[in-house]
Design a protein around this motif. Structure first.
Motif, PDB file in Angstrom:
ATOM      1  N   HIS A 114     -55.526  41.166 -82.773  1.00  0.00           N
ATOM      2  CA  HIS A 114     -54.670  42.429 -83.358  1.00  0.00           C
ATOM      3  C   HIS A 114     -55.958  43.232 -83.868  1.00  0.00           C
ATOM      4  O   HIS A 114     -55.702  43.836 -84.993  1.00  0.00           O
ATOM      5  CB  HIS A 114     -53.852  41.748 -84.545  1.00  0.00           C
ATOM      6  CG  HIS A 114     -52.781  40.734 -84.052  1.00  0.00           C
ATOM      7  ND1 HIS A 114     -51.827  41.340 -83.203  1.00  0.00           N
ATOM      8  CD2 HIS A 114     -52.745  39.403 -83.938  1.00  0.00           C
ATOM      9  CE1 HIS A 114     -50.773  40.178 -82.686  1.00  0.00           C
ATOM     10  NE2 HIS A 114     -51.577  39.064 -83.144  1.00  0.00           N
ATOM     11  N   PHE A 115     -57.062  43.537 -83.523  1.00  0.00           N
ATOM     12  CA  PHE A 115     -57.833  44.478 -83.926  1.00  0.00           C
ATOM     13  C   PHE A 115     -57.506  45.763 -83.571  1.00  0.00           C
ATOM     14  O   PHE A 115     -57.867  46.803 -84.052  1.00  0.00           O
ATOM     15  CB  PHE A 115     -59.391  44.070 -83.159  1.00  0.00           C
ATOM     16  CG  PHE A 115     -59.863  42.948 -83.715  1.00  0.00           C
ATOM     17  CD1 PHE A 115     -59.729  42.489 -85.032  1.00  0.00           C
ATOM     18  CD2 PHE A 115     -60.652  42.208 -82.637  1.00  0.00           C
ATOM     19  CE1 PHE A 115     -60.558  41.065 -85.367  1.00  0.00           C
ATOM     20  CE2 PHE A 115     -61.355  41.074 -83.061  1.00  0.00           C
ATOM     21  CZ  PHE A 115     -61.141  40.568 -84.442  1.00  0.00           C
ATOM     22  N   TRP A 116     -56.682  46.177 -82.301  1.00  0.00           N
ATOM     23  CA  TRP A 116     -55.950  47.350 -82.058  1.00  0.00           C
ATOM     24  C   TRP A 116     -54.624  47.083 -81.421  1.00  0.00           C
ATOM     25  O   TRP A 116     -54.700  45.953 -80.833  1.00  0.00           O
ATOM     26  CB  TRP A 116     -57.168  48.082 -81.260  1.00  0.00           C
ATOM     27  CG  TRP A 116     -57.650  47.434 -80.291  1.00  0.00           C
ATOM     28  CD1 TRP A 116     -57.186  46.833 -78.949  1.00  0.00           C
ATOM     29  CD2 TRP A 116     -59.123  46.885 -80.080  1.00  0.00           C
ATOM     30  NE1 TRP A 116     -58.149  46.076 -78.236  1.00  0.00           N
ATOM     31  CE2 TRP A 116     -59.319  46.343 -79.008  1.00  0.00           C
ATOM     32  CE3 TRP A 116     -60.150  46.999 -81.264  1.00  0.00           C
ATOM     33  CZ2 TRP A 116     -60.514  45.776 -78.799  1.00  0.00           C
ATOM     34  CZ3 TRP A 116     -61.414  46.514 -80.709  1.00  0.00           C
ATOM     35  CH2 TRP A 116     -61.474  45.683 -79.582  1.00  0.00           C
ATOM     36  N   MET A 148     -62.443  45.166 -69.829  1.00  0.00           N
ATOM     37  CA  MET A 148     -60.932  44.956 -70.063  1.00  0.00           C
ATOM     38  C   MET A 148     -60.819  43.717 -70.691  1.00  0.00           C
ATOM     39  O   MET A 148     -59.981  43.545 -71.548  1.00  0.00           O
ATOM     40  CB  MET A 148     -60.419  44.761 -68.608  1.00  0.00           C
ATOM     41  CG  MET A 148     -60.663  46.219 -67.739  1.00  0.00           C
ATOM     42  SD  MET A 148     -60.474  45.929 -66.071  1.00  0.00           S
ATOM     43  CE  MET A 148     -58.909  45.299 -65.833  1.00  0.00           C
ATOM     44  N   ALA A 149     -61.611  42.749 -70.509  1.00  0.00           N
ATOM     45  CA  ALA A 149     -61.372  41.365 -70.994  1.00  0.00           C
ATOM     46  C   ALA A 149     -61.530  41.427 -72.533  1.00  0.00           C
ATOM     47  O   ALA A 149     -60.776  41.015 -73.539  1.00  0.00           O
ATOM     48  CB  ALA A 149     -62.189  40.310 -70.577  1.00  0.00           C
ATOM     49  N   ALA A 150     -62.604  42.171 -72.955  1.00  0.00           N
ATOM     50  CA  ALA A 150     -62.948  42.414 -74.436  1.00  0.00           C
ATOM     51  C   ALA A 150     -61.554  43.202 -75.035  1.00  0.00           C
ATOM     52  O   ALA A 150     -61.326  42.938 -76.258  1.00  0.00           O
ATOM     53  CB  ALA A 150     -64.257  43.319 -74.439  1.00  0.00           C
ATOM     54  N   TYR A 151     -61.223  44.369 -74.632  1.00  0.00           N
ATOM     55  CA  TYR A 151     -60.008  44.845 -74.763  1.00  0.00           C
ATOM     56  C   TYR A 151     -59.002  44.107 -75.146  1.00  0.00           C
ATOM     57  O   TYR A 151     -58.195  44.071 -76.241  1.00  0.00           O
ATOM     58  CB  TYR A 151     -59.681  46.141 -73.922  1.00  0.00           C
ATOM     59  CG  TYR A 151     -58.484  46.933 -74.222  1.00  0.00           C
ATOM     60  CD1 TYR A 151     -58.309  47.503 -75.288  1.00  0.00           C
ATOM     61  CD2 TYR A 151     -57.313  46.609 -73.607  1.00  0.00           C
ATOM     62  CE1 TYR A 151     -57.171  48.391 -75.585  1.00  0.00           C
ATOM     63  CE2 TYR A 151     -56.094  47.158 -73.870  1.00  0.00           C
ATOM     64  CZ  TYR A 151     -55.980  47.907 -74.954  1.00  0.00           C
ATOM     65  OH  TYR A 151     -54.817  48.576 -75.268  1.00  0.00           O
ATOM     66  N   CYS A 167     -48.631  40.749 -74.348  1.00  0.00           N
ATOM     67  CA  CYS A 167     -50.406  40.739 -74.356  1.00  0.00           C
ATOM     68  C   CYS A 167     -51.003  40.538 -75.542  1.00  0.00           C
ATOM     69  O   CYS A 167     -52.000  40.163 -75.819  1.00  0.00           O
ATOM     70  CB  CYS A 167     -50.832  42.270 -73.880  1.00  0.00           C
ATOM     71  SG  CYS A 167     -50.204  42.778 -72.444  1.00  0.00           S
ATOM     72  N   THR A 168     -50.038  40.569 -76.744  1.00  0.00           N
ATOM     73  CA  THR A 168     -50.450  40.502 -78.086  1.00  0.00           C
ATOM     74  C   THR A 168     -50.679  38.874 -78.627  1.00  0.00           C
ATOM     75  O   THR A 168     -51.319  38.486 -79.428  1.00  0.00           O
ATOM     76  CB  THR A 168     -49.900  41.040 -79.197  1.00  0.00           C
ATOM     77  OG1 THR A 168     -48.527  40.536 -79.199  1.00  0.00           O
ATOM     78  CG2 THR A 168     -49.750  42.450 -79.043  1.00  0.00           C
TER      79      THR A 168
END
Length: 170
Positions: free
Chosen positions: A101-103, A91-94, A135-136
Motif C-alpha cells: 500500500h505504498f501506492w 514491474m515486481a517492485a511496483y 493486486c493489493t
C-alpha cells in the motif's frame, strides 16, 4: 583455440544457465498456480511476460554460440535478456509496493468476484464479469516477501548474471 571458440564457451554457459533459471522461476510460479491453487492477479500475470520473451532469446543466444555466428550477436541477445529482467524487476517492485500500500494499483486489479457458474448458459457472461484476485493483497508471504517480492529478487539476480555474462564473454 581460436578467438571465436574462446568467446563462445562462456557465452553459451551464461545463455544456457539464464534460460534454465528463468524457466525455473516461471515454472515455480505456474506450480504455485496450478498445483498450489494460488490464482495470480493481473500484475502477477504481467510480470511473467518478460520471462516469456527472455527465455527464447537466451536459448537462441546459446544456439548461436554453437554456429559460426559472430560473437557479438549472442552477447547482444544476453544483454537483451538482462534488460528484460531489469524491466521485470521494476514491474515486481511496483507490484510489491501496491501490496504494501505504498501506492495505488491499477484500476484493472479488483477484488475477486463470485466463482464461475456451473450453468453453461451463463458461462459467457461469467467470463466478462469474473475478475482475478486483487493486486493489493499478497496471496502468500514467505520470509516476509510476497511472490512479487521474490520475483524482484529473482529478476534482479538474473539481470546481474546476464550483465556479468556479457562482460565475461567480451
Amino acid at each position: 583455440m581460436t578467438a571465436a571458440a574462446s568467446v563462445s564457451r562462456p557465452t553459451f554457459t551464461y545463455a544456457a544457465i539464464l534460460a534454465v533459471a528463468m524457466a525455473a522461476v516461471v515454472g515455480t510460479a505456474l506450480g504455485f498456480e496450478h498445483l498450489g491453487g494460488y490464482i495470480p492477479c493481473a500484475l502477477c500475470l504481467l510480470q511473467r511476460q518478460p520471462y516469456y520473451y527472455a527465455i527464447p532469446i537466451a536459448l537462441l543466444a546459446a544456439v548461436l554460440t554453437l554456429t559460426r555466428t559472430p560473437a557479438w550477436i549472442p552477447r547482444a541477445l544476453i544483454l537483451a535478456v538482462g534488460l528484460l529482467m531489469v524491466v521485470d524487476a521494476g514491474m515486481a517492485a511496483y507490484h510489491a509496493g501496491v501490496e504494501w500500500h505504498f501506492w495505488p494499483g491499477p484500476a484493472t486489479c479488483s477484488t475477486s468476484a463470485a466463482g464461475v457458474t456451473q450453468d453453461a448458459s451463463n458461462l459467457l457472461s461469467d467470463l466478462n464479469t469474473i475478475k482475478g484476485p486483487s493486486c493489493t493483497d499478497a496471496a502468500l508471504r514467505v520470509l516476509g516477501l510476497s511472490f512479487a517480492g521474490w520475483n524482484f529478487i529473482a529478476s534482479l539476480a538474473l539481470a546481474v548474471f546476464a550483465f556479468i555474462g556479457v562482460r565475461k564473454s567480451a
